[in-house]
Design a protein around this motif. Structure first.
Motif, PDB file in Angstrom:
ATOM      1  N   GLU A  82       5.557 -54.219   6.514  1.00  0.00           N
ATOM      2  CA  GLU A  82       6.001 -53.885   7.869  1.00  0.00           C
ATOM      3  C   GLU A  82       6.498 -55.133   8.597  1.00  0.00           C
ATOM      4  OE1 GLU A  82       2.886 -51.691   9.804  1.00  0.00           O
ATOM      5  OE2 GLU A  82       2.625 -50.376   8.076  1.00  0.00           O
ATOM      6  N   HIS A  83       7.473 -54.915   9.479  1.00  0.00           N
ATOM      7  CA  HIS A  83       8.097 -56.007  10.233  1.00  0.00           C
ATOM      8  C   HIS A  83       8.491 -55.463  11.596  1.00  0.00           C
ATOM      9  CE1 HIS A  83      11.155 -59.019  11.358  1.00  0.00           C
ATOM     10  NE2 HIS A  83      10.581 -59.824  10.493  1.00  0.00           N
ATOM     11  N   GLU A  84       8.486 -56.306  12.605  1.00  0.00           N
ATOM     12  CA  GLU A  84       8.813 -55.829  13.946  1.00  0.00           C
ATOM     13  C   GLU A  84      10.239 -55.297  14.050  1.00  0.00           C
ATOM     14  OE1 GLU A  84       8.298 -59.080  16.590  1.00  0.00           O
ATOM     15  OE2 GLU A  84       9.814 -60.359  15.652  1.00  0.00           O
ATOM     16  N   ASP A  85      11.132 -55.744  13.173  1.00  0.00           N
ATOM     17  CA  ASP A  85      12.525 -55.290  13.214  1.00  0.00           C
ATOM     18  C   ASP A  85      12.798 -54.133  12.254  1.00  0.00           C
ATOM     19  OD1 ASP A  85      13.128 -57.208  15.097  1.00  0.00           O
ATOM     20  OD2 ASP A  85      13.717 -58.699  13.606  1.00  0.00           O
ATOM     21  N   GLY A  86      11.795 -53.716  11.487  1.00  0.00           N
ATOM     22  CA  GLY A  86      11.995 -52.648  10.506  1.00  0.00           C
ATOM     23  C   GLY A  86      11.010 -52.794   9.363  1.00  0.00           C
ATOM     24  N   ILE A  87      11.517 -52.759   8.143  1.00  0.00           N
ATOM     25  CA  ILE A  87      10.684 -52.942   6.956  1.00  0.00           C
ATOM     26  C   ILE A  87      11.244 -54.112   6.143  1.00  0.00           C
ATOM     27  CG2 ILE A  87       9.945 -51.939   4.769  1.00  0.00           C
ATOM     28  CD1 ILE A  87       8.423 -50.793   7.086  1.00  0.00           C
ATOM     29  N   GLN A  97      18.395 -58.145  -1.393  1.00  0.00           N
ATOM     30  CA  GLN A  97      17.717 -59.413  -1.641  1.00  0.00           C
ATOM     31  C   GLN A  97      16.417 -59.492  -0.848  1.00  0.00           C
ATOM     32  OE1 GLN A  97      20.377 -62.642  -0.760  1.00  0.00           O
ATOM     33  NE2 GLN A  97      21.818 -62.118  -2.390  1.00  0.00           N
ATOM     34  N   ALA A  98      15.478 -60.251  -1.385  1.00  0.00           N
ATOM     35  CA  ALA A  98      14.244 -60.517  -0.648  1.00  0.00           C
ATOM     36  C   ALA A  98      14.611 -61.183   0.669  1.00  0.00           C
ATOM     37  CB  ALA A  98      13.328 -61.411  -1.467  1.00  0.00           C
ATOM     38  N   GLY A  99      14.020 -60.741   1.751  1.00  0.00           N
ATOM     39  CA  GLY A  99      14.358 -61.254   3.073  1.00  0.00           C
ATOM     40  C   GLY A  99      15.185 -60.275   3.883  1.00  0.00           C
ATOM     41  N   ASP A 100      15.891 -59.359   3.201  1.00  0.00           N
ATOM     42  CA  ASP A 100      16.605 -58.299   3.924  1.00  0.00           C
ATOM     43  C   ASP A 100      15.594 -57.413   4.637  1.00  0.00           C
ATOM     44  OD1 ASP A 100      19.068 -59.176   3.035  1.00  0.00           O
ATOM     45  OD2 ASP A 100      19.221 -57.720   1.407  1.00  0.00           O
ATOM     46  N   ILE A 101      16.009 -56.816   5.744  1.00  0.00           N
ATOM     47  CA  ILE A 101      15.143 -55.909   6.500  1.00  0.00           C
ATOM     48  C   ILE A 101      15.791 -54.532   6.558  1.00  0.00           C
ATOM     49  CG2 ILE A 101      14.101 -55.416   8.754  1.00  0.00           C
ATOM     50  CD1 ILE A 101      13.927 -58.440   9.185  1.00  0.00           C
ATOM     51  N   ILE A 102      15.067 -53.535   6.094  1.00  0.00           N
ATOM     52  CA  ILE A 102      15.562 -52.161   6.154  1.00  0.00           C
ATOM     53  C   ILE A 102      15.381 -51.651   7.578  1.00  0.00           C
ATOM     54  CG2 ILE A 102      15.314 -49.813   5.266  1.00  0.00           C
ATOM     55  CD1 ILE A 102      14.072 -51.007   2.741  1.00  0.00           C
ATOM     56  N   ILE A 103      16.471 -51.203   8.207  1.00  0.00           N
ATOM     57  CA  ILE A 103      16.380 -50.713   9.588  1.00  0.00           C
ATOM     58  C   ILE A 103      16.653 -49.217   9.686  1.00  0.00           C
ATOM     59  CG2 ILE A 103      16.898 -52.952  10.614  1.00  0.00           C
ATOM     60  CD1 ILE A 103      19.780 -52.054  11.007  1.00  0.00           C
ATOM     61  N   ALA A 104      17.254 -48.627   8.637  1.00  0.00           N
ATOM     62  CA  ALA A 104      17.505 -47.182   8.660  1.00  0.00           C
ATOM     63  C   ALA A 104      17.630 -46.658   7.237  1.00  0.00           C
ATOM     64  CB  ALA A 104      18.776 -46.871   9.448  1.00  0.00           C
ATOM     65  N   ILE A 105      17.253 -45.399   7.067  1.00  0.00           N
ATOM     66  CA  ILE A 105      17.377 -44.713   5.781  1.00  0.00           C
ATOM     67  C   ILE A 105      18.062 -43.379   6.030  1.00  0.00           C
ATOM     68  CG2 ILE A 105      16.134 -43.692   3.828  1.00  0.00           C
ATOM     69  CD1 ILE A 105      13.910 -45.725   4.326  1.00  0.00           C
ATOM     70  N   ASN A 106      19.179 -43.187   5.322  1.00  0.00           N
ATOM     71  CA  ASN A 106      20.007 -41.988   5.511  1.00  0.00           C
ATOM     72  C   ASN A 106      20.367 -41.786   6.982  1.00  0.00           C
ATOM     73  OD1 ASN A 106      20.122 -41.299   2.774  1.00  0.00           O
ATOM     74  ND2 ASN A 106      18.206 -40.161   2.889  1.00  0.00           N
ATOM     75  N   GLY A 107      20.663 -42.907   7.655  1.00  0.00           N
ATOM     76  CA  GLY A 107      21.091 -42.859   9.047  1.00  0.00           C
ATOM     77  C   GLY A 107      19.977 -42.722  10.060  1.00  0.00           C
ATOM     78  N   SER A 129      16.651 -44.216  11.871  1.00  0.00           N
ATOM     79  CA  SER A 129      15.959 -45.481  12.113  1.00  0.00           C
ATOM     80  C   SER A 129      14.528 -45.426  11.589  1.00  0.00           C
ATOM     81  CB  SER A 129      15.941 -45.797  13.605  1.00  0.00           C
ATOM     82  OG  SER A 129      15.125 -46.933  13.869  1.00  0.00           O
ATOM     83  N   ILE A 130      14.103 -46.501  10.956  1.00  0.00           N
ATOM     84  CA  ILE A 130      12.718 -46.576  10.482  1.00  0.00           C
ATOM     85  C   ILE A 130      11.963 -47.716  11.197  1.00  0.00           C
ATOM     86  CG2 ILE A 130      13.050 -45.443   8.257  1.00  0.00           C
ATOM     87  CD1 ILE A 130      12.809 -49.177   8.374  1.00  0.00           C
ATOM     88  N   ILE A 131      12.536 -48.229  12.266  1.00  0.00           N
ATOM     89  CA  ILE A 131      11.876 -49.265  13.046  1.00  0.00           C
ATOM     90  C   ILE A 131      10.598 -48.679  13.655  1.00  0.00           C
ATOM     91  CG2 ILE A 131      12.050 -50.801  15.053  1.00  0.00           C
ATOM     92  CD1 ILE A 131      15.067 -50.943  14.507  1.00  0.00           C
ATOM     93  N   GLY A 132       9.486 -49.358  13.421  1.00  0.00           N
ATOM     94  CA  GLY A 132       8.205 -48.859  13.898  1.00  0.00           C
ATOM     95  C   GLY A 132       7.486 -47.955  12.912  1.00  0.00           C
ATOM     96  N   ARG A 133       8.149 -47.629  11.796  1.00  0.00           N
ATOM     97  CA  ARG A 133       7.528 -46.786  10.772  1.00  0.00           C
ATOM     98  C   ARG A 133       6.608 -47.623   9.889  1.00  0.00           C
ATOM     99  NH1 ARG A 133      10.349 -42.070   9.156  1.00  0.00           N
ATOM    100  NH2 ARG A 133      11.440 -41.169  10.944  1.00  0.00           N
ATOM    101  N   SER A 134       5.651 -46.966   9.256  1.00  0.00           N
ATOM    102  CA  SER A 134       4.741 -47.642   8.339  1.00  0.00           C
ATOM    103  C   SER A 134       5.396 -47.792   6.964  1.00  0.00           C
ATOM    104  CB  SER A 134       3.446 -46.846   8.193  1.00  0.00           C
ATOM    105  OG  SER A 134       3.696 -45.610   7.542  1.00  0.00           O
ATOM    106  N   THR A 135       4.792 -48.627   6.126  1.00  0.00           N
ATOM    107  CA  THR A 135       5.304 -48.773   4.758  1.00  0.00           C
ATOM    108  C   THR A 135       5.146 -47.469   3.990  1.00  0.00           C
ATOM    109  OG1 THR A 135       3.151 -49.666   4.077  1.00  0.00           O
ATOM    110  CG2 THR A 135       4.880 -51.253   4.609  1.00  0.00           C
ATOM    111  N   GLN A 136       4.075 -46.703   4.279  1.00  0.00           N
ATOM    112  CA  GLN A 136       3.865 -45.430   3.589  1.00  0.00           C
ATOM    113  C   GLN A 136       4.976 -44.439   3.924  1.00  0.00           C
ATOM    114  OE1 GLN A 136       1.563 -47.077   5.261  1.00  0.00           O
ATOM    115  NE2 GLN A 136      -0.167 -47.442   3.894  1.00  0.00           N
ATOM    116  N   GLU A 137       5.326 -44.347   5.203  1.00  0.00           N
ATOM    117  CA  GLU A 137       6.402 -43.445   5.620  1.00  0.00           C
ATOM    118  C   GLU A 137       7.729 -43.865   4.994  1.00  0.00           C
ATOM    119  OE1 GLU A 137       5.652 -41.895  10.037  1.00  0.00           O
ATOM    120  OE2 GLU A 137       5.493 -44.061   9.885  1.00  0.00           O
ATOM    121  N   THR A 138       7.976 -45.167   4.987  1.00  0.00           N
ATOM    122  CA  THR A 138       9.226 -45.675   4.414  1.00  0.00           C
ATOM    123  C   THR A 138       9.280 -45.417   2.920  1.00  0.00           C
ATOM    124  OG1 THR A 138       9.289 -47.392   6.111  1.00  0.00           O
ATOM    125  CG2 THR A 138      10.688 -47.712   4.175  1.00  0.00           C
ATOM    126  N   SER A 139       8.159 -45.642   2.231  1.00  0.00           N
ATOM    127  CA  SER A 139       8.119 -45.413   0.780  1.00  0.00           C
ATOM    128  C   SER A 139       8.438 -43.965   0.445  1.00  0.00           C
ATOM    129  CB  SER A 139       6.738 -45.782   0.223  1.00  0.00           C
ATOM    130  OG  SER A 139       6.511 -47.157   0.338  1.00  0.00           O
TER     131      SER A 139
END
Length: 458
Positions: A96-101, A118-128, A130-140
């Motif tokens: 988890e990260h404050e800007d996303g995952i 690449q390592a260091g990239d931050i995922i901010i949306a999936i299929n359009g 936003s996942i900002i504030g989501r948990s790693t479980q939700e993102t997975s």
């Protein structure tokens, strides 16, 4: 002697064609009768209700402990894949990260690797979305799916630009064992899961690190939720002072389970790292090693799952996972709902204290540098006011600054009056702990060395 946990008890049957609603109801009742019989013969635990009056599988499962459950054939396959760290997704390790995952690692050969993540990239949306504030479980859950299916991932890069990439999901296996040679010839091995091949992977890492010069070892079981009990038996055998793997209490009998003999061994001063998420088989190993004084445990009290589950294949190919026993270490101290208390409890990451102790052990004649409030610890430099009696020794001695859990920090040292100044070439991390190691001046008549554990104050 039978071993039920993580062993499969097969009840032979056959697979049926699609059923009508009447046939489906009859099929479930057949499974209900089968499950009741297994529970009555092997279950260890409290049944919260009238088992005889239960008419559905869900009703039965609700009566049992949290670790007993029912799997369809596909659910069982997915579950076993999770134990072996195998799944279908894009192939990234995330946090988890404050800007996303935040992407910590991209697995080679995965869909994410093919797409250039690449390592260091931050995922901010999936299929359009936003996942900002989501948990790693939700993102997975959004990143996993059927093999060959695609998912659109929007990324924020280190240069603040964003891109959206279409990634094909593939089956991949997370690395279960990672190893590294730390400062002071300390071998570090982490085990993420007690997978079927977990002991073989740890053994290989142990051999490789010894070849690289490791003299002492740290085995990291933090966040390890357990797995195959046979793996725990094999791992216990890697420790020379551990002869017993665990004690087992079943419904109608009890056993002493021996460690599996191994031709390669950890040294007796090996340190084990655990935390509140170390559970089940990792607690089994930890308790066994602690009870037999075969290793030193660091960290915090473990999760407290001292119950074993066995798997029973039902006649339609589905499975019942059932608590069939309780285990303890050789000293019979309760683990279930209590956990294993480490020898050395830590308030920060246990790797820091374990590595510090492993280094200090190599210098038995060195003394702690009593600096008290005479030290100023900053990210840019470390300033220590020293007693006059130490100045001549330190001025010409060899000084090292070590990042605990890692390697030596490149730094310059100088003495101004009574003050030692250590300046790293890169700023120190506030979340890191360090060790100052002062070796004696070979030309001095007083051959004394000193050490100090360096922590930033909160």
């Amino acid at each position: 002697m039978k071993k039920l946990i993580w062993s499969f008890v097969f009840i032979l049957g056959f697979f049926l064609l699609p059923l009508t609603s009447t046939q489906a109801a009859s099929q479930e009742q057949s499974l209900v009768r089968e499950i009741k019989e297994i529970i009555q013969n092997t279950y260890v635990g409290t049944i919260n209700g009238n088992l005889e009056k239960a008419t559905s599988i869900a009703e039965i499962i609700d009566m049992l402990d949290p670790y007993s459950t029912y799997f369809t054939k596909q659910e069982f396959e997915d579950y076993m894949n999770s134990i072996n760290l195998s799944t279908i997704g894009i192939g990234v390790v995330i946090e988890e990260h404050e800007d996303g995952i935040h992407i910590l690692q991209v697995l080679e050969g995965s869909g994410a690797f093919d797409a250039g993540l690449q390592a260091g990239d931050i995922i901010i949306a999936i299929n359009g979305e936003s996942i900002i504030g989501r948990s790693t479980q939700e993102t997975s859950s959004l990143l996993t799916g059927h093999e060959g299916s695609q998912v659109k991932v929007t990324l924020k890069h280190r240069n603040e630009t964003t891109t959206t990439k279409t990634i094909t999901r593939k089956k991949f296996t997370l690395p279960n064992v990672q190893s590294e040679l730390l400062f002071g010839h300390v071998g570090y091995i982490s085990l993420a899961s007690f997978s079927e091949d977990g002991a073989q992977l740890v053994k290989k890492a142990l051999i490789d690190l010894k070849k690289s010069g490791a003299k002492s070892f740290i085995l990291d079981l933090q966040n390890n939720g357990g797995g195959y009990v046979t793996t725990a038996e094999e791992l216990t055998g890697l420790f020379p002072a551990a002869k017993v793997a665990y004690l087992l209490e079943e419904a109608h009998s009890s056993y002493t389970i021996p460690a599996v003999k191994q031709n390669t061994k950890f040294p007796v001063n090996t340190r084990i790292l655990v935390n509140r998420y170390s559970a089940s088989a990792s607690e089994m190993l930890s308790a066994s090693l602690k009870d037999q004084k075969a290793a030193i445990l660091y960290g915090e009290t473990t999760y407290g799952k001292g119950a074993m589950q066995g798997f029973y294949m039902l006649h339609d190919g589905s499975y019942l996972k059932l608590t069939v026993g309780k285990f303890t270490g050789p000293l019979q101290q309760t683990i279930h709902e209590v956990g294993v208390k480490p020898n050395i409890q830590t308030t920060s990451a246990p790797i820091f204290q374990a590595h510090f102790d492993a280094i200090k052990e190599q210098y038995p004649k060195y003394k702690k540098l009593l600096i008290g409030k005479n030290a100023v610890i900053q990210t840019e430099k470390l300033t220590v006011k020293l007693p006059p009696t130490l100045i001549s020794q330190i001025d010409k001695g060899h000084i090292q600054l070590i990042a605990l859990g890692a390697d030596e920090v490149v730094a310059t040292t100088k003495v101004e009056g009574q003050t030692l100044i250590v300046t790293p070439t890169s700023p120190l991390s506030l979340n890191q702990e360090y060790m100052l190691l002062i070796h004696p001046n070979k030309q001095s008549k007083v051959q004394k060395g000193y050490y100090q554990h360096i922590k930033f104050e909160n």
